[in-house]
Design a protein around this motif. Structure first.
Motif, mmCIF file in Angstrom:
data_model
loop_
_atom_site.group_PDB
_atom_site.id
_atom_site.type_symbol
_atom_site.label_atom_id
_atom_site.label_comp_id
_atom_site.label_asym_id
_atom_site.label_seq_id
_atom_site.Cartn_x
_atom_site.Cartn_y
_atom_site.Cartn_z
ATOM 1 N N SER A 27 0.918 5.724 1.040
ATOM 2 C CA SER A 27 0.277 6.804 1.777
ATOM 3 C C SER A 27 1.027 8.105 1.504
ATOM 4 O O SER A 27 2.247 8.108 1.302
ATOM 5 C CB SER A 27 0.282 6.508 3.276
ATOM 6 N N ASP A 31 0.855 -1.188 0.000
ATOM 7 C CA ASP A 31 0.000 0.000 0.000
ATOM 8 C C ASP A 31 0.891 1.238 0.000
ATOM 9 O O ASP A 31 2.121 1.139 0.150
ATOM 10 C CB ASP A 31 -0.926 0.001 1.218
ATOM 11 N N LYS A 82 5.207 10.349 -1.482
ATOM 12 C CA LYS A 82 4.377 9.174 -1.263
ATOM 13 C C LYS A 82 5.260 8.061 -0.698
ATOM 14 O O LYS A 82 6.352 7.797 -1.208
ATOM 15 C CB LYS A 82 3.709 8.723 -2.563
ATOM 16 N N LYS A 92 3.469 11.293 8.903
ATOM 17 C CA LYS A 92 2.615 11.745 7.797
ATOM 18 C C LYS A 92 2.907 13.185 7.400
ATOM 19 O O LYS A 92 2.285 13.718 6.490
ATOM 20 C CB LYS A 92 1.151 11.611 8.194
ATOM 21 N N GLU A 121 -2.784 -1.018 7.427
ATOM 22 C CA GLU A 121 -3.159 0.263 8.025
ATOM 23 C C GLU A 121 -2.603 0.406 9.435
ATOM 24 O O GLU A 121 -2.434 1.520 9.935
ATOM 25 C CB GLU A 121 -4.680 0.419 8.036
ATOM 26 N N PHE A 157 0.731 2.087 9.024
ATOM 27 C CA PHE A 157 0.561 3.521 8.775
ATOM 28 C C PHE A 157 0.105 4.250 10.036
ATOM 29 O O PHE A 157 0.500 5.391 10.283
ATOM 30 C CB PHE A 157 -0.444 3.751 7.639
#
Length: 360
Positions: A150, A148, A204, A310, A298, A301
């Motif tokens: 983010s 994935d 990213k 982030k 997740e 993250f």
């Protein structure tokens, strides 16, 4: 810890540190679990500043500066706050092995060390060494892999369209060339993109976690405009003992399915609806089953969010790679601490149960 821990019962700080242990200070366990000296050969290859004269203070230990960066990332601190907290907190000083009378590197020294790491491009080597340690510690990648990405945002830049087009083409606006100080404050590596109607500016973070332990085993850092699917093949972990690959529908394509099949993987990428071709009930049910497994990424993250992963205060791709790479290793380290704490709790429960005399 010289002058603080070595004299048990003599220095008043000993009692305070023992109380911190009882309250659940995780730094001592992190110190015991991670073989820090294993990373010293890599850290020693960081170029050292040349002395200005025959006298002066000796350079700080590279391991000390690296562990200060770990504390900085763990608590989402600026360079100035990192220096202050190390000077102020007993738990930080114990983690670093510093006594109250010893010198603490200032925020400028910490910034210069991080710059040296970025210029020498050693973050990937550090992460590879940490990944090897995970395998040896029994946390090898198992049961399949989840991929994935983010967004990692940076402070937004307000540029005229002409200047933005020049930056996107790799050019430097003439006005910036005449103003070096202004040029240093402009992030020319970050990019704008949109997702679900929201605009993002920055980078990213693409990761690969194993389904068993939820530890990060592969990662890539790109600008925010790079599509997730472009990094699928590069993120695959050949050491993962499982054959399943989980990802959301952004990674779904005929080329991706063929590539995974050729490499011996079994695709568990979500089905994607097409225009005038909605998903069937069977496809929706399959996506729901896959989501139960894919959602584990997740958690990784989420751990990064707790460490400020982030949002970046740095400028440029090289510095972003250093910050994000250390965040990944630290997230896996914290996960190991959690595993050890859970294991210790289970062992205590078993010991208590073993002492009980159950009725026949």
């Amino acid at each position: 810890m010289a002058g603080l821990v070595g004299q048990t019962g003599f220095f008043p700080g000993d009692r305070r540190l023992r109380e911190l242990d009882l309250l659940g200070d995780g730094l001592p366990l992190l110190n015991r679990l991670i073989p820090w000296e294993r990373f010293r050969p890599i850290l020693e290859s960081v170029p050292k500043a040349k002395p200005k004269g025959p006298g002066g203070r000796k350079p700080y230990d590279r391991m000390l500066l690296f562990k200060m960066m770990v504390l900085q990332q763990l608590h989402n601190l600026s360079d100035e706050q990192t220096e202050y907290q190390v000077r102020d907190r007993l738990s930080f000083q114990r983690f670093l092995g510093l006594g109250l009378e010893e010198a603490v590197p200032d925020h400028t020294t910490l910034w210069l060390f991080r710059e040296s790491l970025a210029q020498a491009k050693l973050t990937e080597r550090l992460f590879t060494a940490f990944h090897a340690f995970l395998r040896e510690a029994g946390y090898a990648a198992r049961a399949g892999q989840i991929i994935d990405a983010s967004f990692v945002t940076v402070p937004r830049q307000r540029l005229h369209r002409k200047k933005r087009e020049q930056v996107n083409q790799g050019e430097t606006p003439q006005t910036w060339q005449d103003q070096p100080a202004k040029r240093r404050q402009k992030d020319t590596d970050a990019r704008w993109t949109k997702k679900n109607g929201r605009s993002f500016f920055g980078y990213k973070n693409h990761i690969n976690v194993d389904k068993r332990h939820k530890l990060i085993h592969q990662y890539m850092v790109t600008d925010a405009a790079v599509h997730d699917s472009q990094c699928l093949e590069a993120l695959l972990d050949p050491e993962n003992q499982g054959v399943q690959v989980f990802a959301d529908s952004a990674y779904r394509s005929t080329e991706a399915e063929q590539m995974l099949c050729q490499k011996g993987y079994r695709s568990q990428i979500h089905e994607k609806a097409q225009r005038n071709r909605p998903l069937t009930k069977a496809q929706e049910l399959a996506n729901t089953r896959r989501s139960h497994h894919r959602a584990r990424v997740e958690h990784a993250f989420g751990a990064m969010v707790q460490q400020g992963g982030k949002f970046l205060r740095t400028i440029g791709m090289a510095r972003a790679e250093v910050k994000i790479g250390i965040t990944h290793a630290l997230c896996s380290s914290c996960k190991m601490v959690a595993f050890q704490n859970n294991r210790g709790t289970r062992n205590k429960i078993r010991a208590v149960i073993a002492t009980l005399q159950l009725p026949q």
